[in-house]
Design an enzyme around this catalytic site. Structure first.
Site, PDB file in Angstrom:
ATOM      1  N   GLY A 210      -9.672  -2.247  -6.168  1.00 10.85           N
ATOM      2  CA  GLY A 210      -9.868  -2.796  -7.141  1.00 10.85           C
ATOM      3  C   GLY A 210     -10.094  -4.197  -7.496  1.00 10.85           C
ATOM      4  O   GLY A 210     -10.017  -4.886  -8.847  1.00 10.85           O
ATOM      5  N   GLY A 212     -12.293  -6.681  -6.321  1.00 13.26           N
ATOM      6  CA  GLY A 212     -13.648  -7.172  -6.441  1.00 13.26           C
ATOM      7  C   GLY A 212     -13.571  -7.459  -5.492  1.00 13.26           C
ATOM      8  O   GLY A 212     -14.745  -8.254  -5.775  1.00 13.26           O
ATOM      9  N   THR A 214     -15.469  -5.789  -3.130  1.00 17.83           N
ATOM     10  CA  THR A 214     -17.011  -5.525  -3.005  1.00 17.83           C
ATOM     11  C   THR A 214     -17.990  -6.086  -3.991  1.00 17.83           C
ATOM     12  O   THR A 214     -19.191  -6.823  -3.439  1.00 17.83           O
ATOM     13  CB  THR A 214     -17.005  -4.043  -3.252  1.00 17.83           C
ATOM     14  OG1 THR A 214     -16.306  -3.286  -2.387  1.00 17.83           O
ATOM     15  CG2 THR A 214     -19.208  -3.440  -2.797  1.00 17.83           C
ATOM     16  N   SER A 546      10.388  -5.015   6.955  1.00 19.08           N
ATOM     17  CA  SER A 546      10.465  -5.667   5.592  1.00 19.08           C
ATOM     18  C   SER A 546      11.853  -5.409   4.552  1.00 19.08           C
ATOM     19  O   SER A 546      12.308  -6.269   4.211  1.00 19.08           O
ATOM     20  CB  SER A 546       9.809  -6.442   4.919  1.00 19.08           C
ATOM     21  OG  SER A 546       9.206  -4.955   4.187  1.00 19.08           O
ATOM     22  N   LYS A 589       4.488  -9.459  -3.377  1.00 17.09           N
ATOM     23  CA  LYS A 589       6.100  -8.496  -3.527  1.00 17.09           C
ATOM     24  C   LYS A 589       6.716  -9.715  -4.470  1.00 17.09           C
ATOM     25  O   LYS A 589       7.366  -9.441  -5.522  1.00 17.09           O
ATOM     26  CB  LYS A 589       7.128  -9.226  -2.495  1.00 17.09           C
ATOM     27  CG  LYS A 589       6.516  -8.216  -1.684  1.00 17.09           C
ATOM     28  CD  LYS A 589       7.002  -8.658   0.046  1.00 17.09           C
ATOM     29  CE  LYS A 589       6.593  -7.249   0.964  1.00 17.09           C
ATOM     30  NZ  LYS A 589       7.817  -8.029   2.469  1.00 17.09           N
TER      31      LYS A 589
END
Length: 641
Positions: A210, A212, A214, A546, A589
């Protein structure tokens, strides 16, 4: 017996025998006539056989007549068609089928720069076509093969737009932010300007859903004035989809790239390979390995499709791939691509995207005009904060469309002439908030630390909880007297952790014990305590190294019975010697930390460059500390409390 001068028809016995003999009846029926001594009955039997023969003869005659008529019609039609062909040929209106096919194929390649090796194949196939029967299966195969060979745009390219100003305007018009992507495309155009020619590249946009990835590819095609072709490889298991089928198979077809060249009619289209991280692997082969030749700049100038069996130059094609996760892309394939991170959006960016793009688009879709609808910035901020926290804007777009649909209903139903969306009535349009709190703990007690995690949907806060569930009562005297007993503590892990995270927890436990021994040798907490370490939201699978620094801090905090500095979050992999190693997803993050109202951030020292590259509005109001060793983390969270 027949008497002299007597006619045959006057003797009933002979007449019956003669009549029966003239029929083609079964031997049993003929024998029945011979056995019959009663003359009238004998004549009736023969009459029955003759009637049967007569009806059969009539039926055969009728069928024969119909068949003859049909054959005559077909023959007549065939003769007329042949005559028409000859007349048309004499008048120069039409050539023979094979001549027409050959001329059609030659006309297609007349204005193209067909390579010699391809031209030789075309000539050879055209010669073969002349000797094949029009109705044979091989004729159809050869004709289809020639059709594909001559339909490709050999040496034909569209003229590219190399105007930096125009390209920048197109990219800015369609997308907000995404500076790295836009900069890279403008660099590509600048290089093409200096070289005087354009060479295809392989770029991979990596980021959460979502954001952008594509849609930006379409804008890039428009900015460069290239033809656009998209195909998704998500779940693809058949190598033939990329490399084509061999012509020995029934229904054989070329691969997607040959189909792309035929459709776009140019050698330099922009090809979007979507969802490259979700490519499958089946019994038909491994498509990700087939993509290696396609996406290798050194090899794709001579790409070989199994159906065409001639090499094609794909070096002018600009390949753009999209992926949500880099881990699932095979290493050799990843090596051939230039990875560009398309990170998620922060709340400020989402607000601008909603105002500039999403709301105007949704208003067009729903037919709601500006004079009938108004939404305040505070309402949009609440929508983003409590309903649409993910990195992308697809969910935000759905919510905006949902609000406008409800507005359209109210207007059409004469409930209101104009709808104002405010903070107070947002619930009426969107329902109950999905997210009701920013963090699990407002004040973290001893043994609990906020970490930061990267997911395919963006960044999120990840708490590490530790408690003591059992302690051994050990006295110095008892320990000296009974050395055979094991007084070592243990650690239990829960929270749907992956193998890497479990190993990271074991390393963190060892580092915590070692570090505590250095700072407080008299503290025997780890020796006598059985600890339970849990990562909340146990239904969500978690993996990766992490959280190592966070786990060590939680264990030290529990051992010292001291809470860490409030509003502090951290990330970093820990080594067995206490060295803090770099991690990925710093932007996501950091965004997650800001969302949770964190004001102190601890990052690995080697991630300093990643944080400094972030926009100022993300870095604002954040105190960042960089750690090379765990001692640096300890100094921030405990010594400065």
């Amino acid at each position: 017996m027949i008497q002299s001068g007597q006619r045959i028809i006057d003797n009933p016995v002979y007449l019956s025998d003669l009549g029966a003999a003239l029929t083609g009846s079964d031997p049993e029926e003929l024998q029945e006539v011979l056995n019959e001594t009663n003359i009238p009955k004998r004549l009736y039997l023969t009459l029955g056989l003759l009637k049967k023969e007569f009806e059969l003869s009539k039926l055969q005659q009728k069928i024969g007549k119909e068949v003859e008529e049909k054959v005559k019609q077909q023959h007549r039609k065939y003769m007329l068609h042949e005559q028409l062909k000859v007349i048309k040929k004499e008048l120069g209106l039409e050539k023979e089928d094979k001549d027409a096919i050959e001329e059609k194929f030659k006309n297609r390649i007349k204005d193209l720069s067909v390579p010699k090796h391809v031209l030789d194949v075309i000539e050879e196939e055209l010669s073969k076509l002349q000797f094949l029967d029009n109705h044979s299966s091989e004729f159809s195969v050869t004709r289809n093969y020639l059709d594909w060979l001559t339909s490709l745009p050999w040496g034909k390219s569209t003229e590219e737009s190399l105007d930096l100003k125009v390209a920048k305007e197109v990219l800015e018009k369609d997308h907000y932010g995404m500076d790295d992507v836009k900069k890279r495309i403008l660099e590509f155009i600048a290089v093409s300007n200096l070289k005087g020619s354009t060479q295809g590249k392989i770029i991979c946009f990596l980021g959460p859903p979502g954001v952008g990835k594509t849609s930006i590819a379409k804008s890039i095609a428009q900015a460069l004035n290239r033809e656009y072709f998209r195909f998704s490889v998500g779940g693809m298991t058949d190598v033939a989809e990329i490399k084509g089928h061999r012509r020995t198979y029934v229904g054989a077809m070329p691969g997607k790239l040959v189909q792309c060249l035929k459709k776009t009619k140019t050698e330099n289209p922009l090809v979007l390979i979507d969802e490259i991280d979700k490519i499958g692997r089946g019994y038909q082969g491994d498509p990700s390995s087939a993509l290696l030749e396609l996406l290798d700049p050194e090899q794709n100038a001579n790409f070989l499709d199994h159906y065409l069996d001639v090499t094609i130059d794909l070096s002018k094609v600009l390949f753009i791939c999209t992926a949500n996760q880099i881990d699932t892309i095979p290493e050799p394939l990843r090596d051939r691509m230039e990875i560009i991170d398309v990170s998620g959006y922060v709340a400020e960016e989402k607000l601008n995207i909603a105002k500039q793009y999403l709301i105007p688009t949704a208003m067009k879709l729903t037919g709601v005009t500006e004079d009938k609808f108004k939404i305040s910035d505070d309402s949009l901020n609440n929508l983003i904060k409590f309903y649409c926290r993910e990195s992308g804007v697809r969910n935000l777009q759905k919510h905006i469309e949902k609000i406008l649909r409800k507005c359209a209903f109210k207007i059409v139903n004469n409930e209101a002439e104009k709808v104002d969306i405010s903070v107070d009535n947002l619930k009426d349009f969107c329902g109950k908030p999905t997210f009701t709190h920013d963090r699990m703990y407002e004040i973290t007690p001893p043994g609990i630390v906020m970490g930061l995690a990267w997911t395919a949907m963006g960044g999120s806060s990840l708490y590490i909880e530790t408690v003591v569930h059992k302690q051994n009562a050990i006295s110095k005297k008892l320990e000296i007297e009974d050395n055979s007993r094991n007084y070592e503590g243990t650690i239990k892990l829960t929270g749907h952790l992956g193998d890497v995270m479990k190993e990271s927890a074991d390393i963190s436990y060892s580092v915590a014990k070692s570090f505590l021994l250095n700072i407080d040798p008299e503290n025997d907490f780890f020796k006598r305590s059985h600890i339970h370490l849990h990562v909340p939201e146990g239904a969500t699978p978690k993996d990766g190294p992490s959280a190592g620094v966070t786990m060590v801090t939680a264990l030290i905090s529990l051992a010292l019975n001291k809470p860490i500095r409030q509003n502090t979050a951290m990330t970093g992999e820990i080594s067995l010697t206490g060295k803090v190693l770099p991690v990925g997803g710093i932007k996501e993050k950091t965004i997650a930390a800001k969302r949770a109202n964190v004001n102190c951030l601890i990052l690995p020292d080697e991630n300093r460059k990643d944080f400094e590259e972030l926009p100022d509005f993300i870095k604002d109001n954040l105190q960042v500390n960089y750690a090379k060793y765990y001692q640096d983390v300890y100094d921030v969270v405990f010594e400065k409390v």
